[in-house]
Design a protein around this motif. Structure first.
Motif, PDB file in Angstrom:
ATOM      1  N   LEU A   1       0.783  -1.237  -0.068  1.00  0.00           N
ATOM      2  CA  LEU A   1      -0.145  -0.093   0.006  1.00  0.00           C
ATOM      3  C   LEU A   1       0.846   1.293  -0.019  1.00  0.00           C
TER       4      LEU A   1
ATOM      5  N   THR B   1      -2.362   6.140   1.279  1.00  0.00           N
ATOM      6  CA  THR B   1      -3.426   5.334   1.778  1.00  0.00           C
ATOM      7  C   THR B   1      -3.166   4.998   3.132  1.00  0.00           C
ATOM      8  N   CYS B   2      -2.144   4.373   3.499  1.00  0.00           N
ATOM      9  CA  CYS B   2      -1.623   3.876   4.925  1.00  0.00           C
ATOM     10  C   CYS B   2      -1.931   4.926   5.944  1.00  0.00           C
TER      11      CYS B   2
ATOM     12  N   ASP C   1      -3.933   7.539   5.539  1.00  0.00           N
ATOM     13  CA  ASP C   1      -5.352   7.918   5.908  1.00  0.00           C
ATOM     14  C   ASP C   1      -6.045   6.787   6.656  1.00  0.00           C
TER      15      ASP C   1
ATOM     16  N   VAL D   1     -13.121   6.974   3.808  1.00  0.00           N
ATOM     17  CA  VAL D   1     -11.836   6.406   3.602  1.00  0.00           C
ATOM     18  C   VAL D   1     -11.876   5.273   2.921  1.00  0.00           C
TER      19      VAL D   1
ATOM     20  N   ARG E   1     -12.874   5.798  -0.775  1.00  0.00           N
ATOM     21  CA  ARG E   1     -11.731   6.593  -1.447  1.00  0.00           C
ATOM     22  C   ARG E   1     -10.655   5.865  -1.851  1.00  0.00           C
ATOM     23  N   HIS E   2     -10.144   4.813  -0.989  1.00  0.00           N
ATOM     24  CA  HIS E   2      -9.176   3.779  -1.413  1.00  0.00           C
ATOM     25  C   HIS E   2      -9.652   2.446  -1.932  1.00  0.00           C
TER      26      HIS E   2
ATOM     27  N   ALA F   1      -7.487   0.352  -4.049  1.00  0.00           N
ATOM     28  CA  ALA F   1      -6.027  -0.053  -3.694  1.00  0.00           C
ATOM     29  C   ALA F   1      -6.034  -0.799  -2.483  1.00  0.00           C
ATOM     30  N   LEU F   2      -7.135  -1.296  -1.957  1.00  0.00           N
ATOM     31  CA  LEU F   2      -7.226  -1.914  -0.652  1.00  0.00           C
ATOM     32  C   LEU F   2      -7.289  -3.561  -0.968  1.00  0.00           C
TER      33      LEU F   2
END
Length: 350
Positions: free
Chosen positions: A161, A165-166, A168, A216, A219-220, A223-224
């Protein structure tokens, strides 16, 4: 934009004292203070205003030596006490009428309560939920902290990640862990019927946590990894159970307070009536001639009789003030924030 900056708004703060305009004094007066002390404060202000106006306002103190002003003041007080107590007791019966339903309604209520308990037990991973409201709420709050820690662990286990992102997600989860520990500590050992249980539940600003968490998460989302996304969903799931639980216990607390109002008025009504009747039938201003600090004794005694006569109203007002304030703060359930937020243009559809 950082989630902590969104939470920095006074209206979306984690603590009630930061969400209430006026700070601790206003919070004490509205909800936290002992209702008898709040009523006493209101009576003291009313007494001081009456004596102050009688001493320094336009008009003549000689009017007190005539029977008509005293009669005109205390006769409506007697009528108000009798009518007010009767109305409160009638309202009390209407509010509690739900407890007198047929067996079918009672069984549906029981089924709904048990189904909710089982859903919560599944969500928090426990076999049996506790019967005490404070322990039940504390378990939910602690569960959100545990889920947030699991989210942090899943985040640390994934090295792919990106830093933004981490950061947030970590900021959001750390905030929940800290707030859950604070509120769980406040709930420990509390007995239902005291305002502290509802107060601690109000301290946990779950609506804003659900909103910021979903934001949150979405938003990600691309990518999660699956492990992080699963932990995020489980955290939000537990947070969503806190709302109905708090609303249920809030409703029970309101009924509890209405019973307290009825009992308090039943205790105070007759002494207040007796004082008002004495002021009409027996008291004569001339019997307390003299002054203290330049203030006529007749004015001081009449003001004191007035304060005692309106004590039932002050008690009623102090309890209702707490009930309507809590009702206003909890009008919406879920991720809806009715109060103004320091959001700018950033809190929008995404």
């Amino acid at each position: 934009m950082s989630e902590s900056r969104e939470r920095a708004s006074d209206e979306t703060s984690d603590t009630m004292v930061d969400r209430v305009h006026g700070g601790r004094p206003v919070l004490w007066f509205l909800v936290k203070g002992n209702r008898v002390l709040v009523a006493a404060a209101m009576l003291a202000v009313a007494y001081a205003v009456l004596v102050g106006l009688g001493q320094f306002g336009p008009g003549s103190i000689t009017k007190l030596f005539e029977p008509d002003p005293v009669f005109a003041l205390f006769t409506p007080i007697i009528i108000g006490i009798i009518m007010g107590v009767s109305l409160v007791l009638t309202f009390n019966q209407l509010v509690l009428s739900e407890e007198l339903g047929p067996v079918g309604d009672q069984r549906r209520r029981m089924d709904d309560a048990m189904a909710f308990r089982e859903d919560v037990e599944d969500a928090v991973g426990r076999n049996t939920s506790p019967p005490e409201p404070s322990v039940f709420l504390r378990g939910l709050v602690e569960s959100t902290g545990e889920r947030a820690r699991s989210l942090l662990e899943a985040l640390e286990d994934d090295p792919h990640l990106d830093d933004a992102t981490c950061e947030d997600i970590r900021e959001y989860a750390d905030g929940i862990v800290a707030d859950a520990e604070r509120v769980a500590g406040d709930l420990e050992g509390q007995q239902f019927g005291q305002f502290e249980v509802v107060e601690s539940a109000l301290e946990y600003n779950y609506s804003w946590k659900i909103y910021t968490g979903r934001r949150v998460r979405n938003r990600h989302a691309d990518a999660l990894p699956n492990a992080v996304a699963t932990e995020f969903d489980e955290l939000l799931n537990v947070l969503e159970f806190f709302g109905p639980a708090r609303e249920h216990f809030k409703t029970l607390y309101f009924r509890w307070e209405i019973i307290n109002i009825s009992r308090a008025l039943a205790y105070i009504a007759l002494p207040a009536l007796a004082v008002a009747a004495y002021m009409i039938l027996i008291f004569e201003t001339g019997d307390v001639a003299g002054t203290t600090a330049g203030i006529d004794h007749g004015l001081l005694v009449v003001g004191l009789g007035f304060a005692v006569g309106v004590t039932p109203f002050a008690i009623f007002l102090s309890y209702i003030l707490r009930i309507v304030t809590i009702a206003k703060w909890t009008l919406a359930i879920g991720p809806f924030v009715l109060r103004e937020t320091d959001r700018g243009s950033d809190v929008e559809w995404e």
